[in-house]
Design a protein around this motif. Sequence first.
Motif, mmCIF file in Angstrom:
data_model
loop_
_atom_site.group_PDB
_atom_site.id
_atom_site.type_symbol
_atom_site.label_atom_id
_atom_site.label_comp_id
_atom_site.label_asym_id
_atom_site.label_seq_id
_atom_site.Cartn_x
_atom_site.Cartn_y
_atom_site.Cartn_z
ATOM 1 N N ARG A 1 0.604 -0.890 -0.062
ATOM 2 C CA ARG A 1 -0.133 0.378 -0.121
ATOM 3 C C ARG A 1 1.006 1.202 0.256
ATOM 4 N NH1 ARG A 1 -4.726 -0.159 2.216
ATOM 5 N NH2 ARG A 1 -3.989 1.878 3.003
ATOM 6 N N ARG A 2 2.507 1.010 -0.032
ATOM 7 C CA ARG A 2 3.413 2.624 0.139
ATOM 8 C C ARG A 2 2.494 3.384 1.540
ATOM 9 N NH1 ARG A 2 6.352 2.466 -4.000
ATOM 10 N NH2 ARG A 2 5.742 1.069 -5.868
ATOM 11 N N PHE A 3 2.176 2.382 2.468
ATOM 12 C CA PHE A 3 1.383 3.192 3.750
ATOM 13 C C PHE A 3 2.626 3.285 4.651
ATOM 14 C CE2 PHE A 3 0.523 3.157 7.999
ATOM 15 C CZ PHE A 3 -0.635 4.258 7.927
ATOM 16 N N TYR A 4 2.904 4.821 5.325
ATOM 17 C CA TYR A 4 4.229 5.099 6.116
ATOM 18 C C TYR A 4 3.060 6.038 7.567
ATOM 19 C CZ TYR A 4 4.011 9.565 3.314
ATOM 20 O OH TYR A 4 4.021 10.346 2.817
ATOM 21 N N GLU A 5 3.575 6.130 8.713
ATOM 22 C CA GLU A 5 2.739 6.538 10.284
ATOM 23 C C GLU A 5 2.672 8.001 9.984
ATOM 24 O OE1 GLU A 5 0.354 5.558 12.634
ATOM 25 O OE2 GLU A 5 0.557 3.346 12.111
ATOM 26 N N TRP A 6 4.426 8.419 9.549
ATOM 27 C CA TRP A 6 5.363 9.402 9.747
ATOM 28 C C TRP A 6 6.156 9.413 9.098
ATOM 29 C CZ3 TRP A 6 5.773 6.743 13.806
ATOM 30 C CH2 TRP A 6 6.660 6.875 14.365
ATOM 31 N N ILE A 7 6.541 10.136 8.457
ATOM 32 C CA ILE A 7 8.322 10.805 7.411
ATOM 33 C C ILE A 7 9.012 11.537 8.910
ATOM 34 C CG2 ILE A 7 9.653 11.541 5.988
ATOM 35 C CD1 ILE A 7 7.444 9.844 4.983
ATOM 36 N N HIS A 8 10.254 10.130 8.637
ATOM 37 C CA HIS A 8 10.939 10.502 10.252
ATOM 38 C C HIS A 8 12.177 11.618 10.100
ATOM 39 C CE1 HIS A 8 14.162 10.289 12.724
ATOM 40 N NE2 HIS A 8 13.841 8.909 13.207
ATOM 41 N N PRO A 9 11.635 13.038 10.389
ATOM 42 C CA PRO A 9 12.640 13.805 10.290
ATOM 43 C C PRO A 9 14.376 14.644 10.263
ATOM 44 C CG PRO A 9 11.713 14.080 12.831
ATOM 45 C CD PRO A 9 10.968 12.588 12.030
ATOM 46 N N ILE A 10 14.692 13.254 10.731
ATOM 47 C CA ILE A 10 15.666 13.742 11.016
ATOM 48 C C ILE A 10 16.557 12.027 8.968
ATOM 49 C CG2 ILE A 10 17.726 12.334 12.393
ATOM 50 C CD1 ILE A 10 16.423 12.812 14.303
ATOM 51 N N SER A 11 15.798 11.317 9.342
ATOM 52 C CA SER A 11 16.209 10.095 8.291
ATOM 53 C C SER A 11 16.021 10.546 6.831
ATOM 54 C CB SER A 11 16.941 9.281 8.695
ATOM 55 O OG SER A 11 15.365 8.475 8.824
ATOM 56 N N LYS A 12 14.897 10.531 6.677
ATOM 57 C CA LYS A 12 13.374 11.005 5.783
ATOM 58 C C LYS A 12 13.112 9.522 5.409
ATOM 59 C CE LYS A 12 14.889 14.889 3.524
ATOM 60 N NZ LYS A 12 15.855 15.783 2.179
ATOM 61 N N THR A 13 12.882 8.768 6.645
ATOM 62 C CA THR A 13 12.450 7.331 6.136
ATOM 63 C C THR A 13 10.695 7.098 6.844
ATOM 64 O OG1 THR A 13 13.895 6.371 7.303
ATOM 65 C CG2 THR A 13 12.645 5.197 7.545
ATOM 66 N N PRO A 14 10.033 6.576 5.893
ATOM 67 C CA PRO A 14 8.853 6.311 5.828
ATOM 68 C C PRO A 14 8.415 5.333 6.704
ATOM 69 C CG PRO A 14 9.556 5.512 4.060
ATOM 70 C CD PRO A 14 10.398 5.903 4.772
ATOM 71 N N ILE A 15 7.896 5.932 8.154
ATOM 72 C CA ILE A 15 8.005 5.184 9.306
ATOM 73 C C ILE A 15 6.361 4.303 9.491
ATOM 74 C CG2 ILE A 15 8.036 4.684 11.910
ATOM 75 C CD1 ILE A 15 10.824 5.646 10.786
ATOM 76 N N LEU A 16 6.834 2.648 10.359
ATOM 77 C CA LEU A 16 5.468 2.379 10.513
ATOM 78 C C LEU A 16 5.697 1.868 11.584
ATOM 79 C CD1 LEU A 16 6.336 -0.487 7.872
ATOM 80 C CD2 LEU A 16 4.439 1.253 7.873
ATOM 81 N N LYS A 17 4.536 1.626 12.425
ATOM 82 C CA LYS A 17 4.234 2.102 14.072
ATOM 83 C C LYS A 17 4.023 0.720 14.571
ATOM 84 C CE LYS A 17 5.410 3.458 18.167
ATOM 85 N NZ LYS A 17 5.290 1.783 18.829
ATOM 86 N N ALA A 18 4.423 -0.213 15.302
ATOM 87 C CA ALA A 18 3.340 -0.976 15.942
ATOM 88 C C ALA A 18 3.057 -1.359 17.182
ATOM 89 C CB ALA A 18 4.810 -2.416 16.122
ATOM 90 N N ARG A 19 1.805 -1.333 17.849
ATOM 91 C CA ARG A 19 1.017 -0.901 18.514
ATOM 92 C C ARG A 19 0.807 -2.041 19.541
ATOM 93 N NH1 ARG A 19 -0.177 2.439 14.909
ATOM 94 N NH2 ARG A 19 -0.526 4.626 15.430
ATOM 95 N N HIS A 20 1.326 -2.300 20.625
ATOM 96 C CA HIS A 20 0.786 -3.879 21.280
ATOM 97 C C HIS A 20 0.312 -5.063 20.864
ATOM 98 C CE1 HIS A 20 -3.086 -1.285 21.220
ATOM 99 N NE2 HIS A 20 -2.128 -0.353 22.341
ATOM 100 N N PRO A 21 1.389 -5.740 19.739
ATOM 101 C CA PRO A 21 0.512 -6.818 19.348
ATOM 102 C C PRO A 21 0.331 -8.059 20.055
ATOM 103 C CG PRO A 21 2.798 -6.442 18.130
ATOM 104 C CD PRO A 21 2.268 -5.533 19.390
#
Length: 469
Positions: free
Chosen positions: A241-261
Amino acid sequence: MINLLVEVMMKASRPLRTKVGLGVLTVGLALLTFTSWSLQSAEVDPNQIKFPNQFDSWQATVEQEEREDMLAQYPASIILWAGSSFAKEYHSPRGHQFAVADVTHTLRTGVAIAEGDKGLSASCWTCKTPDAPRLMKEMGIEGYSGANFVDLGREIKSVVYCSDCHIDGSEKLALPRPHAQDAMAKIKLPFDKQDSTMQGAQVCGQCHVSYYFQPENNNKVNIPWIFGNTADTIEKYYDTRRFYEWIHPISKTPILKARHPEFEHWSRSTHAKKGVTCITCHMPETKDDQGNAFTDHKVAGAMDNFEQACSSCHGSKSAMVKKLDKIKANIDAKARNVESLLVQAHYEAKAAWDAGATWPQMNDSIMAIRHAQWRWDFAMASHGLYAHNPKEGVELLDMATEQITYGREALARVLNQLSVEKVEYPDYSTKEKAHAAIGFIEADAIKAKQAFIKEEVDKHWQPVAKTGY
């Protein structure tokens, strides 16, 4: 209370104790008794009458008030979550009675928004209260999720409650949240087709699970299990899906976030294969003073319930604690190592961008950061990983180490091509220093939050939003 009022009336009426006076007194007492009974009846929850032991143990979760500042314990997380609200405040969970108050008061949910701004989605209420399913029915799922978190704050009247897990007024289990119903269908475990053991696990799993907000559907809660519920298959879903939660301001990485799995890890564990669920260990059957058996709703750590929940399979509590401590030490060491490598990679990527790197040069290393941080997060965001599925936790962290090592090797080549000889890394040895490194001023955020609490929450929200504060 009624006895005290009667006593006061009797003393006050001594001069009136003629035949007429006693008649008036009798009528007055009858009315007072009826009024008091009516008021008490209106205040008593039907579930408290029908299931007193379960109700009392549920209320006792207010005693579980201790929590730990996870950013202070693991300040590297602040760097890894830079650009997101998770870098502002992150505490360990506490008793169910604090669910609404904690999400209200955390810096992560911010303050009232300017008129016309979208702000934080009301989906943040979804697992904190039975008012969420109610509001979904009233507003429609996307109407609810498209609303603002703050705007629905005045509607939240109750914390995690009987109707979150049961058909109200009954022992029969229920799965009231649409995102959970959809998710269980995706992995071919529809709730209504399962036995009570799996239903019990799913009831916990409707909230103790990883999820995200679907941007194309008004930020409604969605569990990303189309391909499965492992870290690999969820990552495949996100990457497709080319999904990301935010662009990391330092590395420009499109970040994924896990939530208590927790549900995901448990579902592949030895416990799951043996039919041992969340309820078995965290809500075991116990007995009241009269010897009546009931399920303890003061959800607690498994070691707190060792004799009732664990002793039939694990003979010695001390041996079990020793084993868990060893597992935890191993996983923690691996996690701290991955965090260190990830922090370095984020800043090495920054140095490359600052030196003029292009996306074709950076693609491999940026994807390595994304995938390695996802696996680290999928392991460490899970409460109780050490007991639930330590094997998977070790595998995730080992793979994250491989991925970020590869990413840093790729970055080293790019830095060499761009003649970058030195990379500046921050001091993140404390929470305060890590916050300074990402430019977050905690004192300002706290001041704004306190003003919001004073002007909005304290004046207009229900008492449940203040429990423990």
